[in-house]
Design a protein around this motif. Structure first.
Motif, PDB file in Angstrom:
ATOM      1  N   ASN A 174       0.800  -1.222   0.000  1.00 20.72           N
ATOM      2  CA  ASN A 174       0.000   0.000   0.000  1.00 20.72           C
ATOM      3  C   ASN A 174       0.834   1.274   0.000  1.00 20.72           C
ATOM      4  OD1 ASN A 174      -2.313  -1.691   0.426  1.00 20.72           O
ATOM      5  ND2 ASN A 174      -1.776  -1.759   2.598  1.00 20.72           N
ATOM      6  N   CYS A 175       2.123   1.160   0.292  1.00 17.27           N
ATOM      7  CA  CYS A 175       2.988   2.336   0.426  1.00 17.27           C
ATOM      8  C   CYS A 175       4.316   2.062  -0.271  1.00 17.27           C
ATOM      9  CB  CYS A 175       3.257   2.664   1.899  1.00 17.27           C
ATOM     10  SG  CYS A 175       1.787   2.830   2.922  1.00 17.27           S
ATOM     11  N   SER A 176       4.992   3.122  -0.672  1.00 19.00           N
ATOM     12  CA  SER A 176       6.333   2.968  -1.224  1.00 19.00           C
ATOM     13  C   SER A 176       7.322   2.966  -0.059  1.00 19.00           C
ATOM     14  CB  SER A 176       6.635   4.098  -2.211  1.00 19.00           C
ATOM     15  OG  SER A 176       6.318   5.364  -1.659  1.00 19.00           O
ATOM     16  N   ALA A 177       7.274   1.897   0.717  1.00 19.26           N
ATOM     17  CA  ALA A 177       8.116   1.772   1.915  1.00 19.26           C
ATOM     18  C   ALA A 177       8.431   0.300   2.129  1.00 19.26           C
ATOM     19  CB  ALA A 177       7.392   2.339   3.140  1.00 19.26           C
ATOM     20  N   TRP A 178       9.597   0.064   2.731  1.00 19.06           N
ATOM     21  CA  TRP A 178       9.964  -1.295   3.066  1.00 19.06           C
ATOM     22  C   TRP A 178       9.156  -1.786   4.257  1.00 19.06           C
ATOM     23  CZ3 TRP A 178      15.801   0.300   3.250  1.00 19.06           C
ATOM     24  CH2 TRP A 178      16.259   0.514   1.955  1.00 19.06           C
ATOM     25  N   LEU A 179       8.982  -3.085   4.302  1.00 17.84           N
ATOM     26  CA  LEU A 179       8.347  -3.700   5.467  1.00 17.84           C
ATOM     27  C   LEU A 179       9.403  -3.948   6.536  1.00 17.84           C
ATOM     28  CD1 LEU A 179       5.922  -6.267   3.796  1.00 17.84           C
ATOM     29  CD2 LEU A 179       5.310  -4.133   4.927  1.00 17.84           C
ATOM     30  N   VAL A 180       9.043  -3.632   7.764  1.00 10.30           N
ATOM     31  CA  VAL A 180       9.956  -3.790   8.896  1.00 10.30           C
ATOM     32  C   VAL A 180       9.687  -5.143   9.553  1.00 10.30           C
ATOM     33  CG1 VAL A 180      10.654  -2.855  11.127  1.00 10.30           C
ATOM     34  CG2 VAL A 180      10.026  -1.307   9.249  1.00 10.30           C
ATOM     35  N   GLU A 181      10.752  -5.893   9.774  1.00  9.56           N
ATOM     36  CA  GLU A 181      10.596  -7.185  10.444  1.00  9.56           C
ATOM     37  C   GLU A 181      10.425  -6.988  11.945  1.00  9.56           C
ATOM     38  OE1 GLU A 181      13.013 -11.327  11.460  1.00  9.56           O
ATOM     39  OE2 GLU A 181      13.692 -10.062   9.791  1.00  9.56           O
ATOM     40  N   HIS A 182       9.402  -7.622  12.485  1.00  6.85           N
ATOM     41  CA  HIS A 182       9.193  -7.693  13.933  1.00  6.85           C
ATOM     42  C   HIS A 182       9.312  -9.169  14.304  1.00  6.85           C
ATOM     43  CE1 HIS A 182       7.715  -3.532  14.844  1.00  6.85           C
ATOM     44  NE2 HIS A 182       7.605  -3.541  13.524  1.00  6.85           N
ATOM     45  N   ARG A 183      10.513  -9.559  14.687  1.00  3.90           N
ATOM     46  CA  ARG A 183      10.796 -10.983  14.883  1.00  3.90           C
ATOM     47  C   ARG A 183      10.034 -11.553  16.070  1.00  3.90           C
ATOM     48  NH1 ARG A 183      16.595 -13.482  13.661  1.00  3.90           N
ATOM     49  NH2 ARG A 183      15.828 -12.726  11.648  1.00  3.90           N
ATOM     50  N   ALA A 184       9.850 -10.746  17.124  1.00  2.00           N
ATOM     51  CA  ALA A 184       9.144 -11.260  18.300  1.00  2.00           C
ATOM     52  C   ALA A 184       7.724 -11.689  17.957  1.00  2.00           C
ATOM     53  CB  ALA A 184       9.127 -10.195  19.399  1.00  2.00           C
ATOM     54  N   ARG A 185       7.114 -11.017  16.989  1.00  2.00           N
ATOM     55  CA  ARG A 185       5.748 -11.355  16.587  1.00  2.00           C
ATOM     56  C   ARG A 185       5.696 -12.147  15.284  1.00  2.00           C
ATOM     57  NH1 ARG A 185       2.559  -5.977  16.277  1.00  2.00           N
ATOM     58  NH2 ARG A 185       4.604  -5.049  15.788  1.00  2.00           N
ATOM     59  N   ARG A 186       6.850 -12.444  14.717  1.00  2.00           N
ATOM     60  CA  ARG A 186       6.948 -13.234  13.485  1.00  2.00           C
ATOM     61  C   ARG A 186       6.135 -12.620  12.351  1.00  2.00           C
ATOM     62  NH1 ARG A 186      10.647 -16.277  11.999  1.00  2.00           N
ATOM     63  NH2 ARG A 186       9.207 -17.471  10.712  1.00  2.00           N
ATOM     64  N   LEU A 187       6.349 -11.333  12.129  1.00  2.00           N
ATOM     65  CA  LEU A 187       5.618 -10.673  11.047  1.00  2.00           C
ATOM     66  C   LEU A 187       6.427  -9.518  10.484  1.00  2.00           C
ATOM     67  CD1 LEU A 187       4.426  -7.815  12.366  1.00  2.00           C
ATOM     68  CD2 LEU A 187       2.696  -9.331  13.284  1.00  2.00           C
ATOM     69  N   LEU A 188       5.982  -9.079   9.300  1.00  2.45           N
ATOM     70  CA  LEU A 188       6.504  -7.881   8.663  1.00  2.45           C
ATOM     71  C   LEU A 188       5.429  -6.812   8.740  1.00  2.45           C
ATOM     72  CD1 LEU A 188       8.039  -9.565   5.467  1.00  2.45           C
ATOM     73  CD2 LEU A 188       9.308  -8.728   7.454  1.00  2.45           C
ATOM     74  N   ALA A 189       5.828  -5.561   9.014  1.00  3.29           N
ATOM     75  CA  ALA A 189       4.848  -4.499   9.222  1.00  3.29           C
ATOM     76  C   ALA A 189       5.283  -3.228   8.511  1.00  3.29           C
ATOM     77  CB  ALA A 189       4.672  -4.218  10.721  1.00  3.29           C
ATOM     78  N   CYS A 190       4.284  -2.483   8.038  1.00  2.12           N
ATOM     79  CA  CYS A 190       4.517  -1.152   7.498  1.00  2.12           C
ATOM     80  C   CYS A 190       4.200  -0.143   8.590  1.00  2.12           C
ATOM     81  CB  CYS A 190       3.628  -0.898   6.275  1.00  2.12           C
ATOM     82  SG  CYS A 190       3.757   0.796   5.645  1.00  2.12           S
ATOM     83  N   HIS A 191       5.141   0.710   8.897  1.00  2.02           N
ATOM     84  CA  HIS A 191       4.952   1.694   9.962  1.00  2.02           C
ATOM     85  C   HIS A 191       4.231   2.940   9.480  1.00  2.02           C
ATOM     86  CE1 HIS A 191       8.437  -0.113  12.554  1.00  2.02           C
ATOM     87  NE2 HIS A 191       7.370  -0.879  12.502  1.00  2.02           N
ATOM     88  N   HIS A 192       3.792   2.935   8.228  1.00  2.97           N
ATOM     89  CA  HIS A 192       3.054   4.080   7.691  1.00  2.97           C
ATOM     90  C   HIS A 192       1.554   3.803   7.606  1.00  2.97           C
ATOM     91  CE1 HIS A 192       6.769   6.181   6.704  1.00  2.97           C
ATOM     92  NE2 HIS A 192       7.213   5.058   6.185  1.00  2.97           N
ATOM     93  N   CYS A 193       1.180   2.625   7.139  1.00  2.00           N
ATOM     94  CA  CYS A 193      -0.248   2.326   6.966  1.00  2.00           C
ATOM     95  C   CYS A 193      -0.755   1.243   7.906  1.00  2.00           C
ATOM     96  CB  CYS A 193      -0.555   1.928   5.529  1.00  2.00           C
ATOM     97  SG  CYS A 193       0.071   0.289   5.056  1.00  2.00           S
ATOM     98  N   GLY A 194       0.168   0.545   8.593  1.00  2.00           N
ATOM     99  CA  GLY A 194      -0.250  -0.497   9.523  1.00  2.00           C
ATOM    100  C   GLY A 194      -0.401  -1.866   8.915  1.00  2.00           C
ATOM    101  N   HIS A 195      -0.121  -2.025   7.620  1.00  2.00           N
ATOM    102  CA  HIS A 195      -0.219  -3.343   6.981  1.00  2.00           C
ATOM    103  C   HIS A 195       0.748  -4.324   7.639  1.00  2.00           C
ATOM    104  CE1 HIS A 195      -0.250  -6.412   3.813  1.00  2.00           C
ATOM    105  NE2 HIS A 195       1.066  -6.388   3.901  1.00  2.00           N
ATOM    106  N   THR A 196       0.283  -5.535   7.878  1.00  2.00           N
ATOM    107  CA  THR A 196       1.145  -6.605   8.407  1.00  2.00           C
ATOM    108  C   THR A 196       0.937  -7.873   7.589  1.00  2.00           C
ATOM    109  OG1 THR A 196      -0.517  -7.335  10.016  1.00  2.00           O
ATOM    110  CG2 THR A 196       1.078  -5.672  10.760  1.00  2.00           C
ATOM    111  N   GLU A 197       1.966  -8.716   7.581  1.00  2.00           N
ATOM    112  CA  GLU A 197       1.868 -10.027   6.938  1.00  2.00           C
ATOM    113  C   GLU A 197       2.874 -10.949   7.606  1.00  2.00           C
ATOM    114  OE1 GLU A 197       4.454  -9.830   2.948  1.00  2.00           O
ATOM    115  OE2 GLU A 197       2.852  -8.290   3.002  1.00  2.00           O
ATOM    116  N   PRO A 198       2.593 -12.246   7.599  1.00  2.00           N
ATOM    117  CA  PRO A 198       3.525 -13.181   8.243  1.00  2.00           C
ATOM    118  C   PRO A 198       4.887 -13.165   7.549  1.00  2.00           C
ATOM    119  CG  PRO A 198       1.403 -14.222   7.792  1.00  2.00           C
ATOM    120  CD  PRO A 198       1.395 -12.917   7.072  1.00  2.00           C
ATOM    121  N   LEU A 199       5.916 -13.434   8.314  1.00  2.00           N
ATOM    122  CA  LEU A 199       7.260 -13.532   7.753  1.00  2.00           C
ATOM    123  C   LEU A 199       7.337 -14.812   6.922  1.00  2.00           C
ATOM    124  CD1 LEU A 199      10.087 -12.185   7.797  1.00  2.00           C
ATOM    125  CD2 LEU A 199      10.644 -13.670   9.722  1.00  2.00           C
TER     126      LEU A 199
END
Length: 744
Positions: free
Chosen positions: A464-489
């Motif tokens: 949804n954004c021109s941004a990289w997804l940030v890995e959140h290893r503790a929650r085993r997911l990738l997240a966008c800090h701009h729109c809130g999109h998440t997806e499993p790693l």
């Protein structure tokens, strides 16, 4: 409760008068209605018909206090015969005139429909008011009219002058609720609202008077005098970290309390409120009223009402506290005035610090802007004579400023795959051996800011954004800090399907935590970040643990850079001091030096001296040199010298036009059309259109234009004329940001 006023027949219109009512809707101004003469006045909350529904609005002033250079043109009045009558007047205290003028001023300055600004002021009023608690008192029926059983007699004997609830009365009389209901049905009992005590205590300005140093007392006297003058003034209170700025401006709060007036204190982050309110309670004996978006509806309504009735003497809150209905505002404090968190960028865009100055001027009250690292805007206002400047040069109680040193990452690199230099880890070892606390700072949430495939080079990006997804290893997911999109790693690369090829690039705070646990296995570690501190209560508990020495090593993002006082913290390590210097942002260097100076200021605030280590690859950068030399003023003078020639803020004015659409073609076409009609005025420069740094945000394609003018030219009339007649499709939008802070 409301006084009902139904629509009047035509023959009764001559008994009514035209009034203006501002509705919390995106209309260009107030709407005209009819109301009985002398029944409603400016500031009254009323219910009015709008189409087939009813809306809450506020009776508005016919004379505006908005300066002519950015006031919108007025529409001709509608024939009185076409007007409808208001439905009712609400039983509420009127919105004060100073607040109504502030709403008009802010709306005109930001080119926002005034109703959307009003919505922020009456949102809490619109919240469902709590139902009054009812209790029982003796009724009017005679005893002879009812057979009195022992249980009934006990109930009657238990009654007092104050109403008692059913459960309370039943317990006191050892009777069932059915007995009470029977007495009520016979008229022996009647219901009465239980008086509600004021939701906030009254602060005592003399509860615990602090011992101030000579310098602190001198500054406090100046602030007390400003309060005593009972007129507008603006003061920049600058003081090194740990110099006791809060204790000093609380003396101005005390003076205002002695006068029986109200005080507003703005903090950039509500996370700061726990330590601040504890300090306030120690000084004044009670907690202040709190105002922020996380308050429940009932508490928000109670606080709004207490403020409007003058029952809340001191309100500490986020920028939205600017819209509370203070009837007698005597002082405004803006703590950490340099913080960009004061800028609201969604919905109505405004800067809380700047609007606090306007609010104070319209309320004829003093405003105090407080910071250890003042913004260049405030320093320029001092230079021009708009603000008075008061300074605290030394730390309080004999504490000294920390020693700041650079760790050259080229000369002292960390081990492969790690991010802490041996110089920093050895310093942490020594600190922990002395039973002192250390802090690691990295302004980056998550485990890693980028995840890529080492087989094909594919980078995990937000859809949804021109941004990289940030890995959140503790929650085993990738997240966008701009729109809130998440997806499993994923286990496989989405592009080449290679297994186990995805690798994290760069450090986030979780990765520093992982490294610290391995490197300091015996240390008690606490992480302070918005991901781990989800509420003010969690933040308060973290502060308690640090203050009680239940923590050895603190790892945090920018939340740790705020005005915390941790007396046992003696070492601060900045993992990536260069972070934030790139990207071409106008204020990148200023923000970086402010942030790192504030982080450094957490060290050595008590008896033990402090030390700060900055890991950097850019040791020769002016920001790094300013931090090492502790010469913030020289750095800001250099920054000012760079901005003056080009009329960059604060020596010129900026306004951003953000064009967005659901397709790139539509965004380009609209931006091009706007650019082709750009004004041709001497001294006015139009930059763009160009893709925004975040060219796609929440699925919308974004283009930016920037209007730049000298300081003596107002941008509002230029923008209004420029965009007059612009037509946009339903999927297109043009947002205006006056005095932009972020350029994303």
């Amino acid at each position: 409760m409301a006084d009902t006023i139904l629509d009047k027949p035509e023959r009764q219109r001559e008994t009514q008068t035209r009034i203006s009512v501002l509705l919390p809707l995106p209309f260009p101004g107030p709407l005209d209605y009819l109301a009985p003469a002398d029944m409603v006045h400016p500031g009254d909350i009323v219910t009015v018909p709008l189409g087939r529904r009813e809306e809450i609005g506020c009776v508005w002033d016919t004379q505006s206090a908005v300066p002519a250079d950015f006031a919108p043109s007025t529409e001709p009045a509608i024939d009185i015969k076409r007007l409808r009558a208001i439905r009712s007047k609400q039983a509420s205290t009127p919105l004060p005139q100073s607040l109504r003028r502030f709403i008009d001023w802010l709306a005109a300055y930001t080119l926002t429909p005034p109703g959307l600004v009003l919505a922020m002021a009456i949102r809490a009023y619109n919240a469902q008011a709590p139902r009054p608690h009812l209790g029982w008192v003796r009724g009017d029926a005679a005893l002879a009219d009812l057979r009195i059983t022992p249980a009934r007699q006990r109930v009657l004997d238990s009654l007092g002058n104050a109403p008692r609830t059913t459960s309370d009365l039943a317990a006191a009389a050892d009777a069932s609720p059915a007995v009470i209901r029977g007495l009520a049905a016979a008229g022996m009992l009647r219901e009465m609202p239980i008086p509600v005590s004021a939701p906030f205590g009254t602060p005592d300005p003399n509860f615990r008077t602090p011992h101030l140093s000579d310098d602190q007392e001198s500054v406090a006297t100046e602030l007390r005098d400003a309060v005593d003058a009972r007129k507008y003034s603006a003061t920049l209170l600058e003081g090194v970290t740990g110099s006791g700025k809060t204790e000093v401006y609380l003396e101005a709060v005390a003076e205002c309390l002695r006068q029986g007036r109200q005080i507003m204190v703005l903090l950039p982050e509500i996370a700061l409120s726990s330590q601040w309110t504890d300090r306030f309670a120690r000084r004044f004996g009670v907690q202040p009223a709190i105002w922020h978006s996380d308050l429940g509806g009932k508490r928000r309504h109670e606080t709004w009402r207490a403020v409007s009735l003058g029952q809340a003497s001191v309100v500490v809150g986020a920028r939205s506290a600017l819209f509370l209905p203070f009837p007698d505002l005597g002082l405004i404090i803006v703590d950490e005035e340099h913080e960009t968190a004061f800028k609201q960028e969604d919905g109505v865009t405004y800067h809380g610090r700047d609007m606090a100055v306007v609010r104070a001027r319209l309320a004829n009250a003093p405003v105090v802007l407080v910071s250890a690292t003042p913004s260049l805007e405030s320093l320029a206002n001092v230079e021009s004579g708009r603000y008075r400047h008061l300074t605290l040069h030394a730390r309080h109680g004999g504490a000294v400023l920390p020693e700041v040193a650079l760790v050259d990452m080229r000369a002292h690199p960390p081990e492969r795959g790690l991010f802490l230099s041996p110089v920093l880890t050895e310093a942490i070892d020594q600190t922990l051996e002395r039973k002192e606390q250390a802090m690691l700072f990295l302004n980056r949430r998550g485990y890693a800011p980028l995840t890529l495939c080492r087989a094909c080079g594919y980078r995990m990006e937000c859809p949804n954004c021109s941004a990289w997804l940030v890995e959140h290893r503790a929650r085993r997911l990738l997240a966008c800090h701009h729109c809130g999109h998440t997806e499993p790693l994923p286990d496989l690369c989405p592009n080449c399907q290679a297994e186990g090829s995805l690798v994290p690039i760069g450090p986030g705070i979780e990765r520093i935590l992982e490294e610290s646990r391995a490197r300091f296995p015996d240390a008690r570690i606490l992480v302070m970040a918005s991901d781990t501190l989800g509420s003010p209560q969690a933040t308060a508990e973290a502060v308690r643990q640090i203050s009680h020495r239940e923590v050895d090593l603190i790892i945090g993002t920018q939340i740790v850079a705020k005005g915390w006082h941790f007396p046992h913290l003696t070492l601060v390590g900045v993992v990536d001091a260069d972070l934030g210097l790139g990207g071409g942002d106008l204020r990148a260097a200023e923000r970086t030096v402010q942030l790192l100076h504030q982080v450094a200021g957490r060290a050595g605030r008590a008896e033990a001296p402090g030390r700060v280590l900055l890991q950097s690859y850019l040791g020769e950068h002016p920001v790094m040199q300013a931090l090492v030399s502790n010469d913030y003023r020289a750095f800001m003078e250099q920054e000012a010298a760079q901005r003056r020639p080009g009329f960059w803020p604060p020596y010129g004015r900026l306004a951003a036009l953000i064009v967005s659409a659901t397709t790139p073609e539509a965004a380009d076409a609209l931006a091009r059309t706007i650019g082709e009609h750009a004004p041709q005025i001497p001294g006015v420069q139009i930059l763009g259109p160009a893709p925004a740094p975040l060219a796609i945000l929440r699925g919308r394609h974004r283009r930016r234009l920037l209007l730049r003018t000298p300081r003596n030219l107002a941008v509002q009339p230029i923008l209004r004329h420029w965009l007059a007649g612009l037509r946009t499709a339903s999927q297109e939008r043009v947002d205006i940001d006056i005095d932009p802070v972020s350029f994303l």
